[in-house]
Design an enzyme around this catalytic site. Structure first.
Site, PDB file in Angstrom:
ATOM      1  N   LYS A 145      53.426  37.506   4.477  1.00 11.18           N
ATOM      2  CA  LYS A 145      53.756  38.748   5.226  1.00 11.18           C
ATOM      3  C   LYS A 145      52.430  39.644   5.618  1.00 11.18           C
ATOM      4  CE  LYS A 145      54.997  42.548   2.574  1.00 11.18           C
ATOM      5  NZ  LYS A 145      54.149  43.874   2.980  1.00 11.18           N
ATOM      6  N   ASN A 146      51.586  39.986   4.763  1.00  9.12           N
ATOM      7  CA  ASN A 146      50.572  40.747   4.930  1.00  9.12           C
ATOM      8  C   ASN A 146      49.465  40.096   6.069  1.00  9.12           C
ATOM      9  OD1 ASN A 146      51.501  42.543   3.597  1.00  9.12           O
ATOM     10  ND2 ASN A 146      50.340  42.423   1.861  1.00  9.12           N
ATOM     11  N   ARG A 168      54.833  50.625   6.644  1.00 12.30           N
ATOM     12  CA  ARG A 168      53.592  51.081   6.797  1.00 12.30           C
ATOM     13  C   ARG A 168      52.771  50.400   8.126  1.00 12.30           C
ATOM     14  NH1 ARG A 168      49.742  54.701   4.905  1.00 12.30           N
ATOM     15  NH2 ARG A 168      47.620  53.823   5.273  1.00 12.30           N
ATOM     16  N   CYS A 198      56.082  51.418   1.112  1.00 10.55           N
ATOM     17  CA  CYS A 198      56.255  51.426  -0.026  1.00 10.55           C
ATOM     18  C   CYS A 198      55.988  52.872  -0.726  1.00 10.55           C
ATOM     19  CB  CYS A 198      55.767  50.312  -0.835  1.00 10.55           C
ATOM     20  SG  CYS A 198      56.597  48.751  -0.788  1.00 10.55           S
ATOM     21  N   ARG A 218      48.819  57.371   0.434  1.00 14.95           N
ATOM     22  CA  ARG A 218      48.557  56.480   1.516  1.00 14.95           C
ATOM     23  C   ARG A 218      48.221  57.330   2.727  1.00 14.95           C
ATOM     24  NH1 ARG A 218      52.471  51.196   1.175  1.00 14.95           N
ATOM     25  NH2 ARG A 218      50.583  50.140   1.870  1.00 14.95           N
ATOM     26  N   VAL A 232      45.916  58.251   6.244  1.00 17.61           N
ATOM     27  CA  VAL A 232      45.196  57.375   7.366  1.00 17.61           C
ATOM     28  C   VAL A 232      44.154  57.827   7.820  1.00 17.61           C
ATOM     29  CG1 VAL A 232      47.532  56.664   8.226  1.00 17.61           C
ATOM     30  CG2 VAL A 232      46.911  58.603   9.206  1.00 17.61           C
ATOM     31  N   ASP A 233      43.497  58.631   7.093  1.00 18.00           N
ATOM     32  CA  ASP A 233      42.072  59.418   7.527  1.00 18.00           C
ATOM     33  C   ASP A 233      41.032  58.436   8.067  1.00 18.00           C
ATOM     34  OD1 ASP A 233      42.212  58.737   4.699  1.00 18.00           O
ATOM     35  OD2 ASP A 233      40.493  59.784   4.358  1.00 18.00           O
ATOM     36  N   LYS A 293      35.536  53.947   2.089  1.00 14.35           N
ATOM     37  CA  LYS A 293      36.540  53.236   1.027  1.00 14.35           C
ATOM     38  C   LYS A 293      36.955  51.954   1.609  1.00 14.35           C
ATOM     39  CE  LYS A 293      40.445  54.413  -1.981  1.00 14.35           C
ATOM     40  NZ  LYS A 293      41.342  55.985  -2.105  1.00 14.35           N
ATOM     41  N   SER A 332      39.585  49.639   2.975  1.00 20.13           N
ATOM     42  CA  SER A 332      40.766  49.566   3.452  1.00 20.13           C
ATOM     43  C   SER A 332      41.284  48.434   4.548  1.00 20.13           C
ATOM     44  CB  SER A 332      40.980  50.765   4.427  1.00 20.13           C
ATOM     45  OG  SER A 332      42.270  50.646   5.133  1.00 20.13           O
ATOM     46  N   VAL A 333      42.275  47.520   4.098  1.00 17.79           N
ATOM     47  CA  VAL A 333      42.657  46.656   4.602  1.00 17.79           C
ATOM     48  C   VAL A 333      43.403  47.056   6.038  1.00 17.79           C
ATOM     49  CG1 VAL A 333      44.368  44.710   4.760  1.00 17.79           C
ATOM     50  CG2 VAL A 333      43.253  45.292   2.275  1.00 17.79           C
ATOM     51  N   ASP A 380      48.755  43.892  -5.274  1.00 16.70           N
ATOM     52  CA  ASP A 380      50.091  43.530  -5.131  1.00 16.70           C
ATOM     53  C   ASP A 380      50.419  42.349  -6.163  1.00 16.70           C
ATOM     54  OD1 ASP A 380      50.206  44.940  -2.813  1.00 16.70           O
ATOM     55  OD2 ASP A 380      50.007  43.339  -1.387  1.00 16.70           O
ATOM     56  N   ILE A 386      43.703  51.030  -7.049  1.00 17.38           N
ATOM     57  CA  ILE A 386      43.813  51.094  -5.712  1.00 17.38           C
ATOM     58  C   ILE A 386      44.724  52.244  -5.248  1.00 17.38           C
ATOM     59  CG2 ILE A 386      44.603  49.941  -3.510  1.00 17.38           C
ATOM     60  CD1 ILE A 386      42.441  48.379  -4.649  1.00 17.38           C
ATOM     61  N   ARG A 396      61.930  42.608   2.000  1.00 20.06           N
ATOM     62  CA  ARG A 396      60.866  42.587   2.752  1.00 20.06           C
ATOM     63  C   ARG A 396      59.682  41.796   2.539  1.00 20.06           C
ATOM     64  NH1 ARG A 396      57.844  47.626   1.011  1.00 20.06           N
ATOM     65  NH2 ARG A 396      56.564  46.757   2.941  1.00 20.06           N
TER      66      ARG A 396
HETATM   67  C1  UD1 Z   1      50.900  45.344   5.150  1.00 24.97           C
HETATM   68  C2  UD1 Z   1      49.741  44.981   4.238  1.00 24.97           C
HETATM   69  O1  UD1 Z   1      48.815  44.189   4.400  1.00 24.97           O
HETATM   70  N1  UD1 Z   1      49.783  45.925   3.082  1.00 24.97           N
HETATM   71  C3  UD1 Z   1      48.655  45.509   1.992  1.00 24.97           C
HETATM   72  C4  UD1 Z   1      47.621  46.496   2.584  1.00 24.97           C
HETATM   73  O2  UD1 Z   1      48.048  47.715   2.637  1.00 24.97           O
HETATM   74  P1  UD1 Z   1      46.992  48.990   3.254  1.00 24.97           P
HETATM   75  O3  UD1 Z   1      46.480  48.560   4.471  1.00 24.97           O
HETATM   76  O4  UD1 Z   1      47.933  50.124   3.421  1.00 24.97           O
HETATM   77  O5  UD1 Z   1      46.183  49.471   1.989  1.00 24.97           O
HETATM   78  P2  UD1 Z   1      44.635  49.849   2.303  1.00 24.97           P
HETATM   79  O6  UD1 Z   1      43.750  48.814   1.979  1.00 24.97           O
HETATM   80  O7  UD1 Z   1      44.342  50.417   3.399  1.00 24.97           O
HETATM   81  O8  UD1 Z   1      44.546  51.056   0.843  1.00 24.97           O
HETATM   82  C5  UD1 Z   1      43.474  50.929  -0.198  1.00 24.97           C
HETATM   83  C6  UD1 Z   1      43.551  52.221  -0.580  1.00 24.97           C
HETATM   84  O9  UD1 Z   1      42.816  53.135   0.397  1.00 24.97           O
HETATM   85  C7  UD1 Z   1      43.384  54.201   0.871  1.00 24.97           C
HETATM   86  N2  UD1 Z   1      43.236  54.774   2.128  1.00 24.97           N
HETATM   87  C8  UD1 Z   1      43.565  53.842   3.072  1.00 24.97           C
HETATM   88  C9  UD1 Z   1      43.639  54.090   4.581  1.00 24.97           C
HETATM   89  C10 UD1 Z   1      42.892  55.501   4.616  1.00 24.97           C
HETATM   90  O10 UD1 Z   1      42.911  55.903   5.923  1.00 24.97           O
HETATM   91  N3  UD1 Z   1      42.823  56.163   3.651  1.00 24.97           N
HETATM   92  C11 UD1 Z   1      42.844  55.764   2.435  1.00 24.97           C
HETATM   93  O11 UD1 Z   1      42.516  56.682   1.582  1.00 24.97           O
HETATM   94  C12 UD1 Z   1      44.666  54.015   0.181  1.00 24.97           C
HETATM   95  O12 UD1 Z   1      45.636  55.118   0.144  1.00 24.97           O
HETATM   96  C13 UD1 Z   1      44.632  52.917  -0.901  1.00 24.97           C
HETATM   97  O13 UD1 Z   1      44.417  53.948  -2.109  1.00 24.97           O
HETATM   98  O14 UD1 Z   1      46.385  46.586   1.420  1.00 24.97           O
HETATM   99  C14 UD1 Z   1      46.690  46.971   0.085  1.00 24.97           C
HETATM  100  C15 UD1 Z   1      45.635  46.785  -0.842  1.00 24.97           C
HETATM  101  O15 UD1 Z   1      45.454  45.490  -0.774  1.00 24.97           O
HETATM  102  C16 UD1 Z   1      48.161  45.930  -0.402  1.00 24.97           C
HETATM  103  O16 UD1 Z   1      48.614  46.424  -1.640  1.00 24.97           O
HETATM  104  C17 UD1 Z   1      49.152  46.050   0.709  1.00 24.97           C
HETATM  105  O17 UD1 Z   1      50.228  45.017   0.435  1.00 24.97           O
HETATM  106  C1  PEP Z   2      52.587  47.581  -0.440  1.00 25.62           C
HETATM  107  C2  PEP Z   2      53.162  46.515   0.214  1.00 25.62           C
HETATM  108  O1  PEP Z   2      53.414  46.519   1.511  1.00 25.62           O
HETATM  109  P1  PEP Z   2      53.231  47.588   2.485  1.00 25.62           P
HETATM  110  O2  PEP Z   2      51.795  47.701   2.670  1.00 25.62           O
HETATM  111  O3  PEP Z   2      53.834  47.210   3.835  1.00 25.62           O
HETATM  112  O4  PEP Z   2      54.006  48.997   2.004  1.00 25.62           O
HETATM  113  C3  PEP Z   2      53.093  45.361  -0.235  1.00 25.62           C
HETATM  114  O5  PEP Z   2      53.144  44.071   0.593  1.00 25.62           O
HETATM  115  O6  PEP Z   2      53.062  44.964  -1.583  1.00 25.62           O
END
Ligand code: UD1
Ligand code: PEP
Length: 430
Positions: free
Chosen positions: A22-23, A102, A126, A131, A133-134, A172, A174-175, A317, A339, A409
């Protein structure tokens, strides 16, 4: 609303095909916005999130067609899908669509890079933390975008019609922000260097896809990614990698119930840390020609401490599922979530099955019990829901998992895959 009914106690034996991730599928689908040519994705899992993203992309003007609709493909099997964003008809991603998932926020990168503007609702997803988006906004600004946040929308514009390459050091990991900046920088003028970038396999899958489309990206999979921007991208044919979270989830299910299962098509290199941890609990894990074989016979489950962290460490995850496994370990384990600040919603539900778990800040201390007993449970997010399924498989008697839409999902044909290995599990509709 559908529920999953499980009668626990059976060992799992047989084979489980691992679906496309999915991801990985979600960012690859979003990359189709970067070109007016056709992007063909193989092994796209049949999941609610994929269907939702198809609707979101459709709103921007992306057409899609499914290759060779065989009967089975309509029943929820992974498919090959062609995405074509010949004309972008709308650069706004509305709240009604983005709030459900998201990852849909990530359209901001390609829309801005190709069209010079994007208006995207702040995301949902979720319930596992705030979470923000900064990092996305800061990174896009570094590439020359003007950003405004107004009435729940991010409004982004380029200054002269095109983003400009630059160096951005993520404060930090961020995926999502790595996906977005990599896509945006692919069409920027000049070179972009992303430092402290995410190293997840899904980042590599996206970089490979973008390169197949004509981008010039190197270093994906390491902390420094270099992107030499190009004028335009073309179509390509790319395969979605196998789902490492689905793989780890079923491996933990076998480690918990005991048995012998081959996870067909799974790749150990995508989740080596998690597999090492599962081995330490007493399961035997071997790579075979067709996938990963997981066995546990007789011996009990050994307690193991884990802390989640970005790849290649133990994935957040899989944290809930691992906690499920540890509820029946012979002793105490400590599970630390680094995380997301609110990813322990499964603790109170596992307790309904008889688990002994106490929370201390971001650490859960799990005191293993010799048996769990089935009960009705409900989870508020995807991975928490599947942790309850795993625990239900090992518990005595009947467990009903409510709010199945979370599972839909991210887990393709969950009941079918598990019942194929001897589990008593069924979906109750209505
Ligand atoms: C669809 C998808 O692929 N989702 C995955 C993706 O979520 P997602 O990409 O949302 O997760 P991030 O790696 O961005 O988040 C990691 C951390 O960075 C923080 N953060 C992130 C962006 C930002 O602008 N500011 C900030 O503070 C988040 O709140 C969190 O604490 O990676 C997560 C971490 O491996 C996984 O749990 C999710 O399943
Ligand atoms: C947290 C997850 O998904 P999303 O980032 O779409 O909320 C997840 O795949 O476990």
């Amino acid at each position: 609303m559908d529920r999953i009914r499980i009668v626990g106690g059976n060992k799992l034996a047989g084979s489980i095909p691992i679906s496309g991730a999915k991801n990985a599928a979600l960012p690859l689908m979003i990359a189709s916005l970067l070109t007016d040519d056709t992007l063909t994705l193989e092994n796209v899992p049949h999941l609610a999130d994929v269907e939702q993203l198809i609707r979101i992309l459709g709103n921007h003007g992306v057409d899609y067609s499914v290759n060779g609709r065989r009967e089975k493909q309509q029943e929820g099997y992974s498919r090959t899908i062609n995405f074509s964003a010949r004309n972008i008809v709308d650069t706004t991603a509305p709240y009604e669509l983005v709030s459900k998932m998201r990852a849909s926020f990530w359209v901001i990168g390609p829309l801005l890079a190709r069209m010079g503007e994007a208006k995207v609702s702040l995301p949902g997803g979720c319930a596992i933390g705030t979470r923000p988006v900064d990092l996305f906004l800061e990174g896009l600004q570094v590439l020359g975008a003007d950003i405004d946040v107004d009435t729940g929308y991010v409004i982004a514009k380029t200054r002269n019609g095109r983003l400009v390459g630059n160096r951005y050091v993520f404060p930090k990991v961020s995926v999502g922000a790595t996906h977005v900046l990599m896509m945006a920088a692919s069409l920027a003028k000049g070179e972009t260097v992303l430092e402290n970038a995410a190293r997840e396999p899904e980042i590599v899958n996206l970089a490979d896809c973008l390169n197949a489309m004509g981008a010039r990206i190197s270093g994906a999979g390491t902390a420094t990614i270099t992107i030499d921007g190009v004028e335009a991208l073309s179509g390509a044919r790319v395969r979605v990698i196998p789902d490492r979270i689905e793989t780890g989830t079923y491996a933990m299910a076998v480690a918990m119930t005991g048995g012998d299962v081959v996870l067909e098509g799974a790749r150990a290199d995508l989740l080596q840390t998690a597999l090492d941890v599962i081995s330490q609990t007493g399961a035997e894990i071997t790579q075979t020609n067709s996938g990963i074989r997981v066995r546990r016979n007789g011996a009990g489950i050994a307690p193991v401490d884990v802390a989640t962290a970005p790849f290649p460490a133990f994935p957040t995850d899989l944290q809930a599922q691992f906690m499920g496994l540890m509820t029946m370990a012979k002793g105490k384990s400590r599970i630390t979530e680094t995380i997301f600040e609110n990813r322990f919603m499964h603790v109170q539900e596992l307790a309904r099955l008889g688990a002994h778990i106490t929370l201390s800040g971001q650490t859960a201390i799990v005191d293993g019990v010799s048996k769990l007993k089935g009960a009705p449970v409900m989870a508020t997010d995807l991975r928490a829901s599947v942790s309850l399924v795993i625990a239900g498989l090992a518990a005595e008697g009947e467990t009903t998992v409510n709010r199945v839409y979370h599972l839909d999902r991210g887990f393709e044909r969950l009941e079918e895959k598990l019942s194929g290995c001897g589990a008593v599990i069924e979906r109750i509709s209505g």
